[in-house]
Design a protein around this motif. Sequence first.
Motif, PDB file in Angstrom:
ATOM      1  N   SER A  12       4.223   9.537 -42.530  1.00 29.53           N
ATOM      2  CA  SER A  12       4.603  10.510 -43.555  1.00 29.53           C
ATOM      3  C   SER A  12       3.356  11.192 -44.118  1.00 29.53           C
ATOM      4  O   SER A  12       3.342  12.413 -44.335  1.00 29.53           O
ATOM      5  CB  SER A  12       5.377   9.825 -44.676  1.00 29.53           C
TER       6      SER A  12
ATOM      7  N   LEU B 156      10.095  -4.947 -40.779  1.00 29.85           N
ATOM      8  CA  LEU B 156      10.343  -3.878 -41.744  1.00 29.85           C
ATOM      9  C   LEU B 156       9.065  -3.514 -42.505  1.00 29.85           C
ATOM     10  O   LEU B 156       8.817  -2.342 -42.790  1.00 29.85           O
ATOM     11  CB  LEU B 156      11.438  -4.296 -42.725  1.00 29.85           C
ATOM     12  N   LYS B 157       8.284  -4.549 -42.833  1.00 36.76           N
ATOM     13  CA  LYS B 157       7.022  -4.264 -43.513  1.00 36.76           C
ATOM     14  C   LYS B 157       6.123  -3.410 -42.627  1.00 36.76           C
ATOM     15  O   LYS B 157       5.514  -2.437 -43.083  1.00 36.76           O
ATOM     16  CB  LYS B 157       6.311  -5.572 -43.869  1.00 36.76           C
TER      17      LYS B 157
ATOM     18  N   GLN C   5       7.063  -1.517 -40.150  1.00 38.83           N
ATOM     19  CA  GLN C   5       7.662  -0.192 -39.998  1.00 38.83           C
ATOM     20  C   GLN C   5       7.446   0.663 -41.246  1.00 38.83           C
ATOM     21  O   GLN C   5       7.210   1.866 -41.145  1.00 38.83           O
ATOM     22  CB  GLN C   5       9.156  -0.330 -39.700  1.00 38.83           C
ATOM     23  N   ASN C   6       7.533   0.018 -42.434  1.00 37.55           N
ATOM     24  CA  ASN C   6       7.307   0.770 -43.662  1.00 37.55           C
ATOM     25  C   ASN C   6       5.873   1.280 -43.729  1.00 37.55           C
ATOM     26  O   ASN C   6       5.622   2.429 -44.112  1.00 37.55           O
ATOM     27  CB  ASN C   6       7.611  -0.094 -44.880  1.00 37.55           C
ATOM     28  N   LEU C   7       4.919   0.390 -43.349  1.00 33.38           N
ATOM     29  CA  LEU C   7       3.530   0.825 -43.338  1.00 33.38           C
ATOM     30  C   LEU C   7       3.331   1.956 -42.333  1.00 33.38           C
ATOM     31  O   LEU C   7       2.629   2.936 -42.603  1.00 33.38           O
ATOM     32  CB  LEU C   7       2.615  -0.364 -42.999  1.00 33.38           C
ATOM     33  N   ARG C   8       3.953   1.793 -41.148  1.00 33.88           N
ATOM     34  CA  ARG C   8       3.836   2.839 -40.138  1.00 33.88           C
ATOM     35  C   ARG C   8       4.485   4.136 -40.630  1.00 33.88           C
ATOM     36  O   ARG C   8       3.935   5.224 -40.441  1.00 33.88           O
ATOM     37  CB  ARG C   8       4.496   2.373 -38.833  1.00 33.88           C
ATOM     38  N   SER C   9       5.660   4.022 -41.244  1.00 30.42           N
ATOM     39  CA  SER C   9       6.354   5.213 -41.744  1.00 30.42           C
ATOM     40  C   SER C   9       5.522   5.901 -42.820  1.00 30.42           C
ATOM     41  O   SER C   9       5.446   7.135 -42.866  1.00 30.42           O
ATOM     42  CB  SER C   9       7.730   4.830 -42.303  1.00 30.42           C
ATOM     43  N   GLN C  10       4.906   5.083 -43.723  1.00 29.00           N
ATOM     44  CA  GLN C  10       4.066   5.672 -44.757  1.00 29.00           C
ATOM     45  C   GLN C  10       2.896   6.429 -44.143  1.00 29.00           C
ATOM     46  O   GLN C  10       2.541   7.527 -44.577  1.00 29.00           O
ATOM     47  CB  GLN C  10       3.564   4.578 -45.694  1.00 29.00           C
TER      48      GLN C  10
ATOM     49  N   GLU D  62      12.057  -9.037 -41.725  1.00 27.62           N
ATOM     50  CA  GLU D  62      11.314  -8.603 -42.907  1.00 27.62           C
ATOM     51  C   GLU D  62       9.890  -8.195 -42.524  1.00 27.62           C
ATOM     52  O   GLU D  62       9.376  -7.192 -43.023  1.00 27.62           O
ATOM     53  CB  GLU D  62      11.270  -9.740 -43.935  1.00 27.62           C
TER      54      GLU D  62
END
Length: 908
Positions: free
Chosen positions: A441, A430-431, A433-438, A427
């Motif tokens: 993006s 994933l957090k 990675q989500n921040l990195r992906s955002q 988790e």
Amino acid sequence: MNIGDTTTEQARLEALHQYQILDTEPEEAYDNLAQLAAFICNTPISLVNFIDENRQWFKAKVGLNVSEMPRSIGLSYLCQERRNVVVVPDTLADEKLANNTVVTGYPYVRFYAGVPLITPKGEMLGTLCVIDQAPKELSEKQIQALVALSRLVIDQLELRRHVSEVSLITEKLMTQEQAARAQSEAARTRITNLLESITDAFFALDREWRFTYVNGQAEQLLQKTQNQLLGENFWEAFPRIIGTKFEEQYRKALFNQVSVEFEEFYPPLNRWFQVHAYPGKDGLSVYFQDITERRQTAEALRESEERWQLALQGNNDGIWDWNLKTNEVFFSNRWKQMLGYKDGEVSNCWDDWTKRIHPDEQDLVLETFQEHFAKKTPFYVCEYRVQCQDGSYKWILDRGQALWDALGDVVRMVGSYTDITDRKQTEEELKRQNLRSQLFSEITFKIRESLQIDEILQTTVTEVQKLLQVDRVLIFQICPDGSGTVVQEAVLPDWPVILGKNIIDPCFKEEYLERYRQGRISALEDIETAYIQPCHREFLEQFAVKANLVVPILVREGIWGLLLAHQCAAPRKWNNFEIELLQQLANQIGIALSQAQLLEQQTRQSQELARSNAELEQFAYVASHDLQEPLRMVTSYLQLLERRYKNQLDTNADEFINYAVDGARRMQTLINDLLNYSRVSTRGQPFKRVDCNAVLKQAIANLKLAIADSKAIITYDTLPQVMADATQLTQVFQNLIGNAVKFCQNQQAEIHIGVVRRDREEDAGIGGRGDTEKEDTQTGGHEDREKLLTALPHLPIATSSSFPGSPRPRVPASSSFPASPRPRVPTSSSSPNEYVFWVQDNGIGIEPQYAERIFIIFQRLHTRDKYPGTGIGLAICKKIIERHGGRIWVESKPGQGSTFYFTIPDRS
């Protein structure tokens, strides 16, 4: 002829040994062939000679008292080398042969004739030869007879081999038949014994479902004897099986020739059976067991397991049992193992449990217990960290259920521990990675949307500073000498701002620059203890840097700058996530910088090209316009000279005047065409809805004289209405029809103008109609649609066979020329909704390699004396169609006519 290149000596010897002829007793057939050869050739000596590894062995001989000779002497090598008939009339006449041992010694050969013995597979085995002790000549018939005898020798060898093979095969077959008969009897006995001794019940059925065998176990389970079952039909003997799983599986096995295995209950016997059925060419073999007792046991175990699972609900993994009256807790072995403890290392005291809970979560755990004890929650569920034996912490999911006594007091609680450390780490990852992906993006979006480098760099440093929780993030642009400028910075208020400063690191020399150019990453956790030069440590200290993470920003082959993260408050260990994040962001920045440079270069080139084109068009317009008046004056005076002095001067003067007048007229035509070409963009009218039928009629009217002179036949489909410049579209039709009339050599021109409508969605179905056909609001009846689809089976199109408000096609009444078949309409990989028009003729055609060239201004494929023109007409068509947002191309073959296609977008 030399010995063949396709065989080796080893292969030749293997072939010879296969015939098993060497060292065999004399045979009448070979002796007769040798005598016949001597008789035919009238020689005292003849030999049937086979060449072994080291010798020449004579299977048959006449006039010679030895049975073999060494391979190295004699004349047979001549046949082996030439692989053909060899005739030596006199050996002493040949210097090479005169010293041969068989010439100088026994048998004193003066004449030699030999034929190679070659097998059907091409291997040479030896020779058939005749020898005389005096010179001799052979006639052609004698040589042919000798060759025929050599073939008979080979036939004898082949016959010998075949007889040997047949004998060997026959012997093997007889042996195998006897062995098979004995094995069959033995196998039958063994099978019978085996089937009777096995614990499984067994019966066999033929393909007519008749019993062919039933063992003793099957008699007992089926409760019928062999005598009752053998020869009986299975379905008649056990009619209750029909319609059950037994029938289904037996028929499946026999008809599909697959083995089946299943378990099924048979009500007439009140028994469960486990069945294996195996198909064979003669029928079906069935093995089965009574598993009633096992099924009953399994059912009992399943029910017990279900009860056990219900008892353990909520108690996954490690189990604990807390007695609240004694404050003692029982921990299962799994509970202890989960935390790395051995049995006996953890006491059963409640306090020993709670002290292992992470300090940050102790209050949460106690509060969750109290809520459950107060019956505010039906179950106790809590996630928290517990200290392991090695001092580390694990995340666990703790679940439990309390028991209350009659007074409402909690007396006992049972629960379980589940290790959720991996889930928690996942988790967290994933957090991140989500921040990195955002972040990626957002940066990628900015790159795609605007390529505003300053905005991209500012977003990068700001978001990285927030994501990594570092004190400072900056982007440093490097100069060739190693110095540079901080172009963007995100820094917390407590630390020095260095944005915009020109910085020179005295230790940042060429070797460091080269390492970063090669992709080096520098991660310093503590500059006080890091292995760096003192001058570099002093340089970092002036900016209060305690930990430093640096990744290069590369643009193509070179280094543009550095992306840096500073921790100023305390040393910091940089993990892989942080390093990878900065590295990937640096790559994105490098891409953005590279694209921005390319965009800037492309923008400059586009602007320069647009300016150049505009100047060229203006020049062409001005030049052609300004040349009109002087050329008109020259033309007028030349025409005046032609009218006034024609036939009054000599022949040369008349010819010169004609040349001048013709040249002036061509110049006038060229200037007019060039002026029209320049006006396509500068004098074009706004697009309006235009009826293409009216446009086409106007173009045909403009060409009335040329069409009448050539007696051309023109047909056309009903054309649609489009958004276009009517004048320019008329010029396109006029130029294409005019060319079709002009380039029709020695035959009546036949010209057809057609159109189809093509939708964007239908391009996905190229090669067929696709799953659906789009209805065109301007399409005519179903019959016309089907005719067009039949004519163009390769392209899914919405046809335009008729359009509201448009007249029907016209065919001259004087012509019997039928409507031309529609040509193959090429597809486009990225076509919008558009109309595809074509002008098809039966003219001289064009070589495919010139299909692009003809649309270039001033490009001609023929001389002016053969086909007049300036070479600008098709270039004007191309420019007009491109102004309308379409494309124009040609498909043609010499002698087979041409089809010119152009598209107009459907802007309705």
